[in-house]
Design an enzyme around this catalytic site. Structure first.
Site, short mmCIF file in Angstrom:
data_model
loop_
_atom_site.label_atom_id
_atom_site.label_comp_id
_atom_site.label_asym_id
_atom_site.label_seq_id
_atom_site.Cartn_x
_atom_site.Cartn_y
_atom_site.Cartn_z
N GLU B 53 0.82 -1.22 0.00
CA GLU B 53 0.00 0.00 0.00
C GLU B 53 0.86 1.27 0.00
OE1 GLU B 53 -3.67 0.24 0.07
OE2 GLU B 53 -2.84 2.12 -0.69
N VAL B 56 2.51 3.57 -3.07
CA VAL B 56 1.78 4.54 -3.90
C VAL B 56 0.90 5.39 -3.00
CG1 VAL B 56 0.21 4.85 -5.85
CG2 VAL B 56 1.68 2.82 -5.76
N GLY B 111 11.96 21.48 3.32
CA GLY B 111 12.19 20.05 3.45
C GLY B 111 11.18 19.19 2.69
N GLU B 114 13.48 15.88 -1.66
CA GLU B 114 14.65 15.10 -1.26
C GLU B 114 15.84 16.06 -1.19
OE1 GLU B 114 14.56 11.65 -0.72
OE2 GLU B 114 12.40 11.96 -0.93
N ASP B 125 10.02 9.22 -9.60
CA ASP B 125 9.30 8.67 -8.46
C ASP B 125 7.80 8.53 -8.78
OD1 ASP B 125 9.54 8.04 -5.52
OD2 ASP B 125 7.97 9.58 -5.47
N LYS B 129 5.34 4.97 -9.29
CA LYS B 129 4.02 4.72 -8.70
C LYS B 129 3.01 4.36 -9.79
CE LYS B 129 5.19 7.74 -4.86
NZ LYS B 129 5.12 9.11 -4.30
N GLY B 243 4.92 11.67 3.32
CA GLY B 243 5.40 11.99 4.66
C GLY B 243 5.59 10.73 5.49
#
Lengths: 268, 268
Positions: B53, B56, B111, B114, B125, B129, B243
């Site tokens: 889970e 993604v 922040g 990356e 990235d 997904k 997060g």
């Protein structure tokens, strides 16, 4: 599979669970009888074989999303949602400035209501869905603990359907005034279930027009879970949570998951 | 539990599956190696013990919702979603008329990116997904089949991070022009993954400002599944899909479900 519309199946369901069967429900009513029946059905011994996605929002995965929040120990501190495509249609119509009685008549004509429109307008169906979510979270509530605001006064309860529909224009001014008051405050009327601090209530509320539920139109349904992690905007699930096809798809997904779970037991 | 950020764990994961272990992943990369590894992991023999889970949209149940659609034999014919809080923040900033370079600098400072901001801005990235959702639906795609539009030109790839950030103002006019063009058409720019007709692409698109994805703001993520049943408005899941906390909650829910599944095997 229980797609009936009666609470009388509850004893048969509990017997089936005790005998090791898997159950997929679209029927809300057996989940709204005494709390002890619900508690038995979702006890660790049975819960993997007891599935009821389609009882709340049809196949739209409102229940699956809640189960995942509970599994991650991030239980909702509040839930707000719309659980009736019919009442969504009604609220949208009132929001366009149309008369209450006229929008109800349209809903009846389009087949959006039950043959007895008071089954929808009374709010009991939405109340049942709220109770099922509350009990899923472990809240110890009975149906009588759910506060429900019906969308017609009690003196219209005993009329025949045609007489009831003929009497509705007497309510137009009141709903129109509520709509206009909401509009002045940048809000819209929505028929929502609200679960908070151990209490469950269901009724017509004025919500921020720009909130996720405020932006809903037509027969779409939505639920918003607020948790420790999803705090600012909530976890939102939205879809056409009503109708035969969506309900059937939820029951079918439950059956497939059950076949898989029970299949594993047989394999072993 | 694999919360690494490397594809090198794939062999260990497959070995663990063969030995009967359960796996919960937040690490996307092993799911984006050769298709055959993915196919093995989700084969009927293993799939109940293989959960991903959080690869993604972190814990937001994008994958669980897709699995339920597939279980009900109502597979999506198209999927559109945003899968990067960082790029959501960037698109919101550009939508407010701010300069591209300035919003990227803010995202770095807060922040949200990356340490190497090109890891986000390159779109790989998001592409991963999209590939995971496509493969979950049984689409036979490799990572090289996913079309990705990076948000910086290739001649900026080899610069150091400070030099890269210093060079970004050269892109401001272009993104500002795209924003203004979109605005003229009542649209907004969103960095979305689109899966349709067996193809997967990822990039900056102008979407209707009033569509569910168009209304997203900030770091929220959303996915919209269109199926035979959810045809007009789609099934929509929305949440803060990024997060550490949300990612951990998804892994934890997977672990609890696994413990339950594997626990049942041990019981038997």
């Amino acid at each position: 599979v229980d797609c009936a519309a009666t609470s009388h199946t509850i004893d048969a369901l509990l017997l089936a669970l005790r005998r090791g069967a898997g159950i997929a429900l679209a029927n809300k009513q057996p989940l709204c009888t005494h709390l002890s029946s619900f508690t038995t059905a979702i006890s660790p011994l049975h819960r993997a074989r007891f599935r009821y996605e389609s009882t709340v929002g049809a196949g739209t995965p409102f229940v699956a999303a809640l189960h995942r929040l509970l599994a991650s120990n991030d239980p909702p501190h509040s839930i707000q949602g719309t659980f009736s495509g019919t009442l969504g249609f009604l609220c949208s119509g009132i929001g366009e400035g149309r008369r209450y009685s006229e929008v109800v008549a349209d809903a009846v004509r389009l087949g959006y209501t039950e043959p007895e429109p008071r089954d929808d307008l009374g709010g009991v169906d939405v109340g049942r869905k709220a109770l099922i979510l509350a009990r899923t979270m472990g809240w110890k509530l009975e149906m009588s603990d759910v506060e429900i605001e019906p969308l017609y006064p009690s003196h219209l309860s005993s009329l025949s359907v045609p007489d009831f529909l003929a009497a509705l224009p007497s309510l137009d001014a009141d709903y129109s005034a509520r709509h206009q008051q909401a509009q002045k405050e940048g809000k819209v009327l929505r028929y929502v279930a609200t679960l908070q601090d151990g209490h469950c209530n269901v009724g017509l509320k004025a919500l921020d027009a720009e909130s996720p539920i405020g932006r809903l139109t037509g027969t779409e349904n939505m639920v918003e879970y607020r948790t420790a992690i999803y705090k600012e905007k909530g976890l939102v699930v939205q879809g056409s949570g009503a109708g035969g096809e969506v309900t059937a798809s939820g029951v079918l997904a439950d059956m497939v998951e059950l076949a898989f779970t029970i299949g594993k037991e047989i394999e072993n």
